[in-house]
Design an enzyme around this catalytic site. Structure first.
Site, PDB file in Angstrom:
ATOM      1  N   GLU A 109      56.438  37.275  67.691  1.00 29.83           N
ATOM      2  CA  GLU A 109      56.899  36.502  68.845  1.00 29.83           C
ATOM      3  C   GLU A 109      57.877  37.348  69.666  1.00 29.83           C
ATOM      4  O   GLU A 109      58.417  38.345  69.183  1.00 29.83           O
ATOM      5  CB  GLU A 109      57.612  35.232  68.371  1.00 29.83           C
ATOM      6  CG  GLU A 109      56.702  34.254  67.651  1.00 29.83           C
ATOM      7  CD  GLU A 109      55.503  33.851  68.489  1.00 29.83           C
ATOM      8  OE1 GLU A 109      55.677  33.256  69.563  1.00 29.83           O
ATOM      9  OE2 GLU A 109      54.370  34.150  68.078  1.00 29.83           O
ATOM     10  N   ILE A 111      41.343  31.504  63.837  1.00 32.71           N
ATOM     11  CA  ILE A 111      40.690  30.531  62.945  1.00 32.71           C
ATOM     12  C   ILE A 111      40.547  29.193  63.676  1.00 32.71           C
ATOM     13  O   ILE A 111      41.539  28.683  64.201  1.00 32.71           O
ATOM     14  CB  ILE A 111      41.535  30.287  61.668  1.00 32.71           C
ATOM     15  CG1 ILE A 111      41.775  31.593  60.918  1.00 32.71           C
ATOM     16  CG2 ILE A 111      40.872  29.252  60.768  1.00 32.71           C
ATOM     17  CD1 ILE A 111      42.705  31.436  59.710  1.00 32.71           C
ATOM     18  N   VAL A 137      48.342  37.963  74.901  1.00 35.35           N
ATOM     19  CA  VAL A 137      47.274  36.953  74.899  1.00 35.35           C
ATOM     20  C   VAL A 137      46.614  36.840  76.284  1.00 35.35           C
ATOM     21  O   VAL A 137      45.379  36.799  76.388  1.00 35.35           O
ATOM     22  CB  VAL A 137      47.816  35.578  74.439  1.00 35.35           C
ATOM     23  CG1 VAL A 137      46.674  34.576  74.343  1.00 35.35           C
ATOM     24  CG2 VAL A 137      48.528  35.682  73.090  1.00 35.35           C
ATOM     25  N   VAL A 164      47.535  27.520  66.612  1.00 33.67           N
ATOM     26  CA  VAL A 164      47.581  27.491  65.138  1.00 33.67           C
ATOM     27  C   VAL A 164      46.609  28.508  64.549  1.00 33.67           C
ATOM     28  O   VAL A 164      45.406  28.441  64.790  1.00 33.67           O
ATOM     29  CB  VAL A 164      47.230  26.084  64.596  1.00 33.67           C
ATOM     30  CG1 VAL A 164      47.226  26.076  63.083  1.00 33.67           C
ATOM     31  CG2 VAL A 164      48.204  25.042  65.124  1.00 33.67           C
ATOM     32  N   LYS A 183      53.439  25.675  63.677  1.00 38.00           N
ATOM     33  CA  LYS A 183      51.998  25.506  63.428  1.00 38.00           C
ATOM     34  C   LYS A 183      51.755  24.401  62.403  1.00 38.00           C
ATOM     35  O   LYS A 183      50.816  23.607  62.533  1.00 38.00           O
ATOM     36  CB  LYS A 183      51.404  26.831  62.945  1.00 38.00           C
ATOM     37  CG  LYS A 183      51.461  27.916  64.013  1.00 38.00           C
ATOM     38  CD  LYS A 183      51.264  29.290  63.413  1.00 38.00           C
ATOM     39  CE  LYS A 183      51.336  30.364  64.481  1.00 38.00           C
ATOM     40  NZ  LYS A 183      51.422  31.712  63.911  1.00 38.00           N
ATOM     41  N   GLY A 230      51.555  43.689  68.531  1.00 43.03           N
ATOM     42  CA  GLY A 230      51.448  42.462  69.334  1.00 43.03           C
ATOM     43  C   GLY A 230      51.394  41.193  68.500  1.00 43.03           C
ATOM     44  O   GLY A 230      51.045  40.127  69.005  1.00 43.03           O
TER      45      GLY A 230
HETATM   46  P1  NAP Z   1      53.986  38.267  75.599  1.00 42.36           P
HETATM   47  O1  NAP Z   1      53.146  39.449  75.278  1.00 42.36           O
HETATM   48  O2  NAP Z   1      55.459  38.391  75.459  1.00 42.36           O
HETATM   49  O3  NAP Z   1      53.620  37.828  77.110  1.00 42.36           O
HETATM   50  C1  NAP Z   1      54.312  36.837  77.774  1.00 42.36           C
HETATM   51  C2  NAP Z   1      53.887  36.863  79.228  1.00 42.36           C
HETATM   52  O4  NAP Z   1      54.583  35.821  79.908  1.00 42.36           O
HETATM   53  C3  NAP Z   1      54.221  38.174  79.959  1.00 42.36           C
HETATM   54  O5  NAP Z   1      53.115  38.596  80.699  1.00 42.36           O
HETATM   55  C4  NAP Z   1      55.363  37.781  80.893  1.00 42.36           C
HETATM   56  O6  NAP Z   1      55.352  38.462  82.141  1.00 42.36           O
HETATM   57  C5  NAP Z   1      55.039  36.329  81.149  1.00 42.36           C
HETATM   58  N1  NAP Z   1      56.222  35.604  81.578  1.00 42.36           N
HETATM   59  C6  NAP Z   1      57.418  35.530  80.987  1.00 42.36           C
HETATM   60  N2  NAP Z   1      58.268  34.795  81.725  1.00 42.36           N
HETATM   61  C7  NAP Z   1      57.582  34.421  82.820  1.00 42.36           C
HETATM   62  C8  NAP Z   1      57.906  33.682  83.980  1.00 42.36           C
HETATM   63  N3  NAP Z   1      59.138  33.197  84.164  1.00 42.36           N
HETATM   64  N4  NAP Z   1      56.943  33.481  84.910  1.00 42.36           N
HETATM   65  C9  NAP Z   1      55.705  33.980  84.742  1.00 42.36           C
HETATM   66  N5  NAP Z   1      55.334  34.717  83.680  1.00 42.36           N
HETATM   67  C10 NAP Z   1      56.272  34.930  82.734  1.00 42.36           C
HETATM   68  O7  NAP Z   1      53.570  37.006  74.738  1.00 42.36           O
HETATM   69  P2  NAP Z   1      52.198  36.757  73.972  1.00 42.36           P
HETATM   70  O8  NAP Z   1      52.266  37.436  72.650  1.00 42.36           O
HETATM   71  O9  NAP Z   1      51.064  37.022  74.878  1.00 42.36           O
HETATM   72  O10 NAP Z   1      52.322  35.196  73.639  1.00 42.36           O
HETATM   73  C11 NAP Z   1      52.144  34.232  74.638  1.00 42.36           C
HETATM   74  C12 NAP Z   1      52.073  32.854  73.990  1.00 42.36           C
HETATM   75  O11 NAP Z   1      51.020  32.832  73.043  1.00 42.36           O
HETATM   76  C13 NAP Z   1      53.327  32.445  73.216  1.00 42.36           C
HETATM   77  O12 NAP Z   1      53.480  31.061  73.297  1.00 42.36           O
HETATM   78  C14 NAP Z   1      52.983  32.825  71.794  1.00 42.36           C
HETATM   79  O13 NAP Z   1      53.701  32.063  70.848  1.00 42.36           O
HETATM   80  C15 NAP Z   1      51.522  32.483  71.760  1.00 42.36           C
HETATM   81  N6  NAP Z   1      50.716  33.171  70.762  1.00 42.36           N
HETATM   82  C16 NAP Z   1      50.793  34.521  70.645  1.00 42.36           C
HETATM   83  C17 NAP Z   1      49.978  35.161  69.711  1.00 42.36           C
HETATM   84  C18 NAP Z   1      50.024  36.644  69.510  1.00 42.36           C
HETATM   85  O14 NAP Z   1      49.422  37.128  68.560  1.00 42.36           O
HETATM   86  N7  NAP Z   1      50.700  37.397  70.365  1.00 42.36           N
HETATM   87  C19 NAP Z   1      49.114  34.411  68.920  1.00 42.36           C
HETATM   88  C20 NAP Z   1      49.061  33.016  69.078  1.00 42.36           C
HETATM   89  C21 NAP Z   1      49.868  32.419  70.019  1.00 42.36           C
HETATM   90  P3  NAP Z   1      55.630  40.056  82.263  1.00 42.36           P
HETATM   91  O15 NAP Z   1      54.506  40.700  81.497  1.00 42.36           O
HETATM   92  O16 NAP Z   1      55.584  40.333  83.698  1.00 42.36           O
HETATM   93  O17 NAP Z   1      56.947  40.284  81.609  1.00 42.36           O
HETATM   94  N1  HSE Z   2      53.805  35.599  65.912  1.00 41.06           N
HETATM   95  C1  HSE Z   2      52.666  34.879  65.464  1.00 41.06           C
HETATM   96  C2  HSE Z   2      52.246  35.369  64.100  1.00 41.06           C
HETATM   97  C3  HSE Z   2      51.545  35.049  66.443  1.00 41.06           C
HETATM   98  O1  HSE Z   2      52.693  36.441  63.692  1.00 41.06           O
HETATM   99  O2  HSE Z   2      51.501  34.678  63.419  1.00 41.06           O
HETATM  100  C4  HSE Z   2      50.356  34.193  66.136  1.00 41.06           C
HETATM  101  O3  HSE Z   2      50.642  32.853  66.322  1.00 41.06           O
END
Ligand code: NAP
Ligand code: HSE
Length: 435
Positions: A197, A143, A20, A139, A212, A194
């Protein structure tokens, strides 16, 4: 009170550079011209935080300050808005959000776990320090579900809110059926894309959808998210037979989150479960990583919003829209209203309407088995709408049964009596029909 684009420039700090965070950086660069035209000023990322300062993430970070400590990023003088995309209910992401709110700053987060489980605390910090909190990306990905409910439907009395809220699960259920692939194989693909979670059990056990739903329910019915009140069941035990037989019975198996007022009691019933959706219901055709949110409300009647629920682009779209809202000075009440959600304290399933159900039984394939099963149903007064038997492996058979609408108490008694039959090889699987 946190202000928008006061000086003509909004300075952004991004905590988290994963799927993200990188998506947000890319979108702010690629659509810079459109975004500036819509805000009347510049949105500039000044600093970022992640664990690894050196990794090549495919975006240019050379002119940005780097903070190893996300809370220090939140405290920087050149950060007006903290974008928190690390995740988790505690640790670096949560600490950074709390630090920014205590400093009266604006926070935009995609962290549904934090908002769902610590929403009351966040609301108190916003109220006390005059900051702002935005969580559209928490959420249903791209959307605009929060905006749709909280602003577009602000004049309505909501009767129910339901949806496909987890892209990973919908992707798995779709691919298992369409490509006859194994659960673990499709999950690995969702992780590579991607969608999942950091801990994918949050997706497949229904926790992410419940986070959500708790947020949606708070916005729809009032109060703060009440994650602990949600009846929760994920898709870990769903089999390919269930998915394929659903289609035979004119259903599609979907992981749904539903919130609606309890039947005959106060409060809101909230549940996440794999359910059978009739094929002529529009939500049945929401496939792949798409999400859908369906709102029934008075006087608007029914609205369905459908879109990509996970992944870099859709989630970044929601995060940047929140930043733009703050830049424009748009800051609606956090969860929409002040009436508490009285959902907790009720027993599991209490306040449920009568439902049709789909049953999968694995039995020894011998004479008299159908009679034994029928006797249990007859003793409990549960009527059959349709029944089908298929061979499982030569010595055992699957029996699939669609039963007429009945209360949860009857279904529980039938499940327990069936489980006690000597012909039963494993515990019966039961799915509600979401009529
Ligand atoms: P991700 O790809 O696992 O990225 C997490 C990031 O957080 C990484 O860059 C990581 O750093 C960094 N991080 C972890 N621990 C840290 C720390 N102690 N200090 C500073 N940075 C730290 O996760 P994501 O998929 O982007 O999701 C991020 C958030 O958005 C979550 O809350 C998730 O539930 C939400 N979300 C995700 C999606 C989706 O489709 N992926 C959709 C909606 C919401 P490094 O890269 O250096 O390891
Ligand atoms: N892991 C979540 C999903 C990311 O699959 O819907 C979006 O919130």
């Amino acid at each position: 009170m946190a202000k928008g684009l006061g000086s003509g420039e909004l300075r952004i700090g991004i905590a988290g550079l994963g799927t993200v965070g990188v998506g947000v950086l890319r979108l702010l660069t690629e659509n810079q011209v459109e975004i500036s035209a819509r805000t009347g000023g510049a949105l500039r990322v000044t600093a970022v935080s992640a664990r690894d300062a050196t990794r090549d993430r495919g975006v240019d970070l050379s002119v940005l300050a780097f903070e190893a400590d996300a809370a220090a990023l939140a405290a920087r003088d050149d950060v007006d808005v903290l974008v928190e995309v690390i995740g988790g209910t505690s640790g670096a992401g949560a600490d950074a959000v709390m630090a920014a709110l205590r400093a009266g700053k604006a926070v935009v987060t995609a962290n549904k776990a934090l908002v769902a489980e610590r929403g009351a605390e966040l609301a108190a910090l916003v109220a006390e320090h005059g900051g702002a909190l935005y969580f559209e990306a928490a959420v249903a990905g791209g959307i605009p579900a929060i905006k749709g409910l909280r602003e577009g439907l602000a004049a309505n009395r909501v009767k129910s809110v339901a949806g496909i809220l987890n892209g990973t699960c919908n992707f798995i259920l779709t691919k298992m059926r369409a490509e006859r692939r194994a659960f673990d194989d499709v999950l690995a693909e969702a992780q590579a894309l991607g969608y999942a979670e950091a801990d994918p059990s949050f997706d497949i056990d229904g926790v992410d959808a419940a986070h959500k739903l708790a947020i949606l329910s708070a916005v729809a019915f009032g109060g703060v998210p009440d994650f602990g009140a949600i009846d929760l069941r994920g898709i870990r035990d769903v089999t390919l037979e269930d998915i394929e037989m659903a289609a035979e019975f004119d259903f599609s198996l979907k992981l749904l989150g539903v919130a609606k007022p309890r039947v005959g009691g106060p409060g809101v019933r909230q549940y996440v479960a794999p359910v059978m959706v009739p094929l002529d219901n529009p939500i049945a055709s929401v496939e792949d990583s798409f999400n859908a949110v369906v709102v029934q409300a008075d006087p608007v009647d029914e609205i369905m919003m459908r879109g990509r629920g996970a992944g870099e682009g859709p989630t970044a779209s929601a995060v940047v829209a929140d930043i733009i809202d703050f830049a424009r000075g748009i800051n609606p009440p956090l969860f929409g209203h002040s009436t508490p959600v009285a959902a907790s304290g009720a027993a599991s399933g209490e306040g449920a309407a009568e439902e049709r159900r789909f049953w999968r039984l694995l039995v020894d394939d011998r004479p008299g088995v159908i009679a034994e099963v029928s006797q249990v149903l007859s003793e409990q007064g549960l009527s059959v709408e349709k029944i089908l038997q298929t061979d499982a492996d030569g010595s055992r058979a699957h029996i699939f049964i669609l039963t007429h609408a009945a209360p949860r108490s009857i279904a529980d008694k039938v499940a327990s009596a069936l489980d006690g039959l000597s012909c039963m090889v494993e515990q019966p699987a039961v799915y509600s029909i979401e009529d």
